[in-house]
Scaffold this active site. Structure first.
Site, PDB file in Angstrom:
ATOM      1  CD  GLU A 132      -1.897  -2.346   1.380  1.00 21.15           C
ATOM      2  OE1 GLU A 132      -0.790  -2.627   1.877  1.00 21.15           O
ATOM      3  OE2 GLU A 132      -2.781  -3.192   1.170  1.00 21.15           O
ATOM      4  CG  HIS A 158     -11.190  -5.512   6.944  1.00 16.76           C
ATOM      5  ND1 HIS A 158     -10.221  -6.172   7.646  1.00 16.76           N
ATOM      6  CD2 HIS A 158     -10.829  -5.607   5.644  1.00 16.76           C
ATOM      7  CE1 HIS A 158      -9.322  -6.656   6.805  1.00 16.76           C
ATOM      8  NE2 HIS A 158      -9.664  -6.320   5.576  1.00 16.76           N
TER       9      HIS A 158
END
Lengths: 328, 325
Positions: free
Chosen positions: A60, A129
């Site tokens: 990322e 999440h």
């Protein structure tokens, strides 16, 4: 105007901008062959090819850093982070680099880039999440932050983001992808940054919200209308630039304000909005500003517990009634 | 080395390289003095000892190849063409500085020179270099991105992500490790499981080589070969230049973790006198000419200091400029 989903509105924005400008490129985990984990990039690979639509490794920080370099080098990259939770792995490039480069190099370079990131809670994805990190990005000068609530705004803001010469953090809400609304097919219709929209006019209370919280605020306003309470729902649309003027004018008119935020309450963006209301509307306020916030806990998995952690329509209704009953 | 200098480059270039190394040394030593006087503040990381890397590399790159570096980058910027006086003014925090006084010692930048910045988060420049290489390839510009970093940066995830990515996307990135043996005070053997940094690229099938970073011609030749390889193959290559900084990590570091014997050994390999000696031996220059070059460098640096001292501070209103377009 055709009615399409928030997901398809974003997809259309990407397609229109990629057709319009060959320097627009996009990459992220699973965006090309898999067509995006939320299918926002569906059809892009087929239309624009592997040169412009690229799958990346699960790296990322580098997904964002490569976009920074590409933007410096004359392209307009749109990097997708699979979810905003993974932006935390990229915070070095986002905060230490992306938001600093223009300033610390004396304005000699622009970063026309967008980071798209789905987020928000409510899908029972548990603590890692389900985060709402909008305040993190709003806190750092040097980037714009978009938080669209409707398909029309999703399309118009993403197009503005891609055309803008500043770096933009574009926060999509996972629970809105299937929501539908009328969306213009005019490829030149943009939604400007730094401009709130009054999504519902009203005279009694101002509800300031953004992203999915705007949708909940509108539902609450609809319910409250049945009791003859007229709520004005102000949708922030972008957190940076923050259009203080519009919500301040609204609160001056109504005298009462409820701020709804999905993020954690402590240091949440609602505290900033409330402060600005106090700074500008102190004499017009008829009661203290109410905040409806996410709870200060890591998100639990259990459906029953998760619901407690995310603002609900009934919480907003409760806050509106509270702000109407309280007096200075 | 057997090869004569003239067989590698013409006299003019060789003398220019000597001149650049001397200028960088004089500049850095002057910075130390200005820091002691309080004219330069904040962090100050000096390059003295490593000049052969910047000078040899830059000579081997094309003028429009991107260069990115870390926070010990004054010499990199000056060798690329940044005016010493504007670099010094930046270090003084003055409005006339390369970045209007907003970056300082660690954040020099000049897009007109394709000098794409000094970055002060260790390893932060890796993905940015990869992105610039992507843009260059996408736009078919024929230029490459040369990414300089220290031995301390190779244990950051960014290093491995960047190597993998550059190889995977077939991007023209030249990784140049300036191995000066220490990450601040931690010797490379105490931070890297495999201290031979050039060997660490094998997991990505990125070719690499090690070169004597105290020999400007060796650096030039290694980078020349590597840069052309990168350009031709549109892929990554890594050069590890073995070098040494004569000073501490920064001005705040007396460098006590190094023995006097070690420092002496490396000073005996100082690239400046050694290259000067070769220039004389091979009759490319006489001592008088080298002395004149040094004298000129001193004058340039003195002028840079004068310029920085006399330059105005930034206006207060400047504090809000340049955040957004």
């Amino acid at each position: 105007m055709p009615e399409i989903t928030y997901r398809d509105a974003l997809n259309l924005a990407l397609k229109e901008e990629m057709r319009r400008d060959p320097s627009v490129v996009t990459w992220g985990e699973d965006v090309a062959f898999y067509e995006g984990s939320f299918k926002v990039t569906r059809g892009l690979l087929a239309e624009f090819g592997e040169g412009r639509v690229k799958d990346t490794p699960i790296s990322e920080n580098t997904i964002v850093g490569v976009a920074i370099g590409a933007a410096m080098g004359g392209l307009r990259p749109v990097a997708e982070l699979m979810t905003v939770n993974f932006a935390l792995l990229a915070m070095d490039q986002i905060i230490n680099h992306m938001t600093k480069i223009r300033y610390m190099f004396g304005g000699q370079v622009n970063l026309p880039m967008v980071i798209r990131a789905p987020g928000g809670g409510g899908s029972q994805l548990a603590a890692q999440h389900s985060q709402s990190l909008e305040t993190f990005f709003m806190h750092a000068p040097g980037m714009y932050v978009a938080v669209p609530a409707t398909p029309a705004d999703a399309k118009g803001l993403l197009k503005s983001a891609i055309r803008d010469n500043n770096p933009v953090m574009f926060l999509e809400h996972e629970l809105l992808y299937n929501s539908k609304g009328e969306v213009s097919d005019d490829p030149e219709l943009l939604v400007p940054f730094g401009k709130c929209e009054i999504k519902r006019p009203g005279k009694d209370v101002t509800i300031v919200a953004y992203s999915r919280m705007t949708i909940l605020a509108l539902a609450a306003a609809e319910e409250l209308a049945k009791e003859n309470i007229a709520c004005e729902v102000v949708d922030l649309r972008t957190l940076a630039p923050l259009d203080t003027e519009t919500f301040v004018q609204s609160v001056k008119k109504t005298g009462r304000a409820v701020v709804v935020e999905e993020c954690w309450r402590t240091c949440g963006l609602g505290a900033e909005i409330a402060t600005r209301i106090y700074d500008h509307c102190f004499d017009s306020l008829l009661s203290p500003v109410q905040r409806v916030s996410g709870l200060d806990v890591p998100m639990p998995y259990s459906r029953k517990l998760e619901k407690l952690c995310i603002p609900q329509v009934e919480d907003i209704i409760g806050a509106v009634k509270e702000v109407l009953s309280e007096k200075y | 080395m057997d090869t004569k200098l003239r067989a590698i480059l013409p006299d003019h270039d060789l003398l220019k390289m000597y001149e650049q190394m001397v200028l960088c040394r004089e500049f850095e030593e002057s910075c130390a003095e200005q820091y002691t006087k309080g004219h330069i503040t904040g962090f100050l990381h000096l390059y003295s000892g490593q000049e052969a890397v910047a000078v040899g590399s830059t000579r081997a790159l094309h003028k429009d190849d991107y260069i990115l570096s870390a926070y010990r980058e004054h010499a990199q910027a000056i060798v690329r063409g940044a005016e010493p006086k504007r670099v010094m003014a930046e270090l003084f925090g003055k409005a006339t500085g390369l970045c209007k006084g907003k970056g300082g010692s660690m954040h020099l930048f000049d897009p007109d020179l394709s000098f794409m910045g000094g970055y002060a988060i260790v390893g932060g420049q890796f993905p940015i270099a990869v992105g610039l290489a992507f843009a260059a390839k996408f736009r078919q510009e024929g230029r490459i991105a040369a990414c300089f970093f220290g031995d301390g940066a190779v244990n950051q995830g960014n290093f491995h992500e960047g190597l993998n990515w550059a190889r995977l996307w077939e991007l023209p990135v030249l990784f140049v490790c300036e191995n000066n043996l220490y990450g601040i005070g931690t010797e490379v053997h105490r931070s890297s499981a495999l201290a031979d940094i050039h060997k660490r690229t094998c997991g990505y099938e990125v070719p690499s080589t090690q070169v004597d970073g105290m020999d400007v011609m060796a650096v030039y030749q290694a980078i020349k070969y590597a840069a052309e390889w990168v350009r031709e193959h549109n892929s990554a290559y890594l050069v590890e230049a073995m070098t040494y900084r004569f000073r501490g990590h920064s001005m705040a570091d007396p460098g006590k973790y190094r023995s006097a014997a070690e420092l002496e050994l490396w000073k005996s390999r100082d690239p400046l006198p050694n290259f000067g000696k070769r220039l004389i031996e091979e009759e490319i220059a006489g001592q008088t000419q080298l002395d004149a070059i040094r004298k000129e460098a001193v004058a340039v640096v003195q002028e840079a200091v004068r310029f920085a001292e006399e330059s105005p501070w930034p206006e207060d209103a400047e504090v809000y400029n340049d955040i957004y377009v």
